[in-house]
Each structure stands twice: as structure tokens, then as C-alpha cells.
Design a protein around this motif. Sequence first.
Motif, PDB file in Angstrom:
ATOM      1  N   THR A  90       0.832  -1.202   0.000  1.00  0.00           N
ATOM      2  CA  THR A  90       0.000   0.000   0.000  1.00  0.00           C
ATOM      3  C   THR A  90       0.865   1.250   0.000  1.00  0.00           C
ATOM      4  N   ARG A  91       1.933   1.253   0.758  1.00  0.00           N
ATOM      5  CA  ARG A  91       2.825   2.408   0.801  1.00  0.00           C
ATOM      6  C   ARG A  91       3.400   2.700  -0.583  1.00  0.00           C
ATOM      7  N   LEU A  92       3.834   1.657  -1.262  1.00  0.00           N
ATOM      8  CA  LEU A  92       4.407   1.841  -2.594  1.00  0.00           C
ATOM      9  C   LEU A  92       3.371   2.364  -3.579  1.00  0.00           C
ATOM     10  N   LEU A  93       2.149   1.880  -3.491  1.00  0.00           N
ATOM     11  CA  LEU A  93       1.109   2.358  -4.400  1.00  0.00           C
ATOM     12  C   LEU A  93       0.745   3.819  -4.128  1.00  0.00           C
ATOM     13  N   LEU A  94       0.734   4.199  -2.861  1.00  0.00           N
ATOM     14  CA  LEU A  94       0.421   5.589  -2.539  1.00  0.00           C
ATOM     15  C   LEU A  94       1.536   6.531  -2.979  1.00  0.00           C
ATOM     16  N   ALA A  95       2.761   6.000  -3.118  1.00  0.00           N
ATOM     17  CA  ALA A  95       3.890   6.800  -3.580  1.00  0.00           C
ATOM     18  C   ALA A  95       4.211   6.557  -5.050  1.00  0.00           C
ATOM     19  N   ASP A  96       3.412   5.735  -5.719  1.00  0.00           N
ATOM     20  CA  ASP A  96       3.684   5.321  -7.095  1.00  0.00           C
ATOM     21  C   ASP A  96       3.785   6.520  -8.032  1.00  0.00           C
TER      22      ASP A  96
END
Length: 332
Positions: A293-299
Motif C-alpha cells: 500500500t505504501r508503494l502504491l500511494l507513492a507510485d
Amino acid sequence: MGTGRRLTQYAHGGGCACKIPPGELEEVVAGLGPIDGARDENELLVGLDSGDDAAVVRIDGDTAVVATADFFTPVVDDPYDWGRIAAANALSDVYAMGGRPLVAVNLLAWPREVLPFELAREVLRGGRDVAALAGCHLGGGHSVDDLEPKYGMAVTGIADAARLLRNDRGVAGTPLSLTKPLGLGVLNNRHKATGEVFDQAVAVMTELNRDAAAAALKAQAVCATDVTGFGLLGHLYKLARASGVSAVIDAGAVPYIDGAREAVREGYVSGGTRRNLDWVAPHTDFGTADEETRLLLADAQTSGGLLVAGEVPGAPIVGELVAAGDHSLLVR
């Protein structure tokens, strides 16, 4: 266009994921404010101070000119689609300020001894068609011989100086709306690695933010930014910092493109996305959000949607601005 050439293989990065990392960029431009004595300083309504999406200059009464430029390496292999995506992305900066694009010029870098010019023509045709869809004149441009292909536009628009969408006008207690789903970065990275085509991602990237901007203005919003290379969290952090507020994101309310989570799980995460996460992490409480989720929010998005401080009809509310003045982000 079946050319047999995979454009994404001719560039080290792709789309807005090849941006200079936000922290490094801020160091480069530090101190490069308005030019002393160049003109009436009150004419420059939006410059470098808040890191907004475009420059805005008042020219007469409430009439303002919006100016921006954006270009990048291939994000997809199809040259026509790349041209459409790059044009929609450049035009987005004008929409993100609440403006209307009037005229654009092409910015083209091309490895002339490596890639045939028929591909460049398709790229330019894609840009032309999106400019036409936006009702924006396209008047020539500039080209250079380069080791990597790059394409984009410099765009000039017009806006009501009293009705701008700015990233420094956020007010605590205001909901946050997101007008396009996330996941473009990881899907584009998977496309580059495997050649798989993700039609939904292409459709999202080529969609103009014109209607979203109009809806935001109609809803009386005054604060917005577009979500591109710095990811949702990166652009939200810049908005919160410029506005002197903090923000809460409801991770469960954030929409994603089909296949985005699978792409993260399988490792198709760009270096730009990881740098975004590293940049915002010191300012963010991730709560129970997992690494995916963190990576997707920073994608790192390319031609992403608008993040609007306000309720935009048809767009999901993904969080809110809160009163704490340390510009922190909370993911719940």
C-alpha cells in the motif's frame, strides 16, 4: 502501430518516473525566486515558492496567463499512444491551476540515427490529436538530436486570476478528492519489462483533466494539484506544506487500476516510486499500511488525476486536510 520497435527499450526511465527526485530538485531550485526588477512583482501570482504545477502571471484585471512545460521518455511502446499521453500530461498542468489551454508547442528529442522518423511522426500525431481534443492550438515547437527519445509540450493557457486552483490554499477540515485511480507507474514498469499492454492504464493516461478541473471550480474549490511523478503522497505533502496544514489519507478509499497490486507484488516498482516513498517517509505516519500500500500511494504516476481539496462530483473522497501545522501525513 505494429512497428516492431519497443520505444520503452530506448530510454533508461519511463514517463514521469524519470523525474529528478523531489528532494534533489528542491535543492537545485532553492533561492531561484522572482527576478528582481524584471517587472511588477505583483504580476507573478504563482512562481517557484510553493512548487505548484505551473507559473501564473496576471496580465489585465482578473485575466491571468498560465505557463508550463512537460516532457519525458517513452512510457509505452506505441508511438501514437505515447504522444497522446505526453500531451495530456502537459495540458494537465494548466487544468490543475484552473486554467484553459490556448496554445502549445512541441518539445521533441529524437535519436535520429537509431529510430526512424516515421515513429516520431506518430508521436507528434498523437500529441496533435489530444491538443485538438482539448481545443488547444498547436503551433510548431523545437526538436533536438538526442541519445534518448523524449516528447512533451510547452503550454500556455488562460485563467481567472480570482478563481485559480493553487496548492497553497488548503484549509483544515476540507475533504480530499482524487479524480483518477493510482497504479500507472507500476503498470507502466511492467509494460516496459514484459511488453504487456494495459488498456485501462492507457485510457487513464490519455484522459484529459479538463472535466475534473471544471467540476472542481464549479464546486468552489480553490486548492488542487495534479498527481504525477511524485506520487499521491509526494504531491499531497507539497500541498500540505504549502498550505500550512497536515493531511489524513484513507488508504481503503483510494482507487487503483486493475492489476496494480499484482504488479507491485511481482516487483514492478520503479526507482522513482521508491525515491518518492523515501522522501515522504520522515513526514508520514503509515499506521497499519503494509509495504504494498505504501508503494502504491507513492507510485510515480504519468498523466494522473487531480487531487482536489473539496468534494468533486463523481470522484472518491480519499482523505481530508487537518489543522496540525507540521505538514505531516497520516495513512489510516
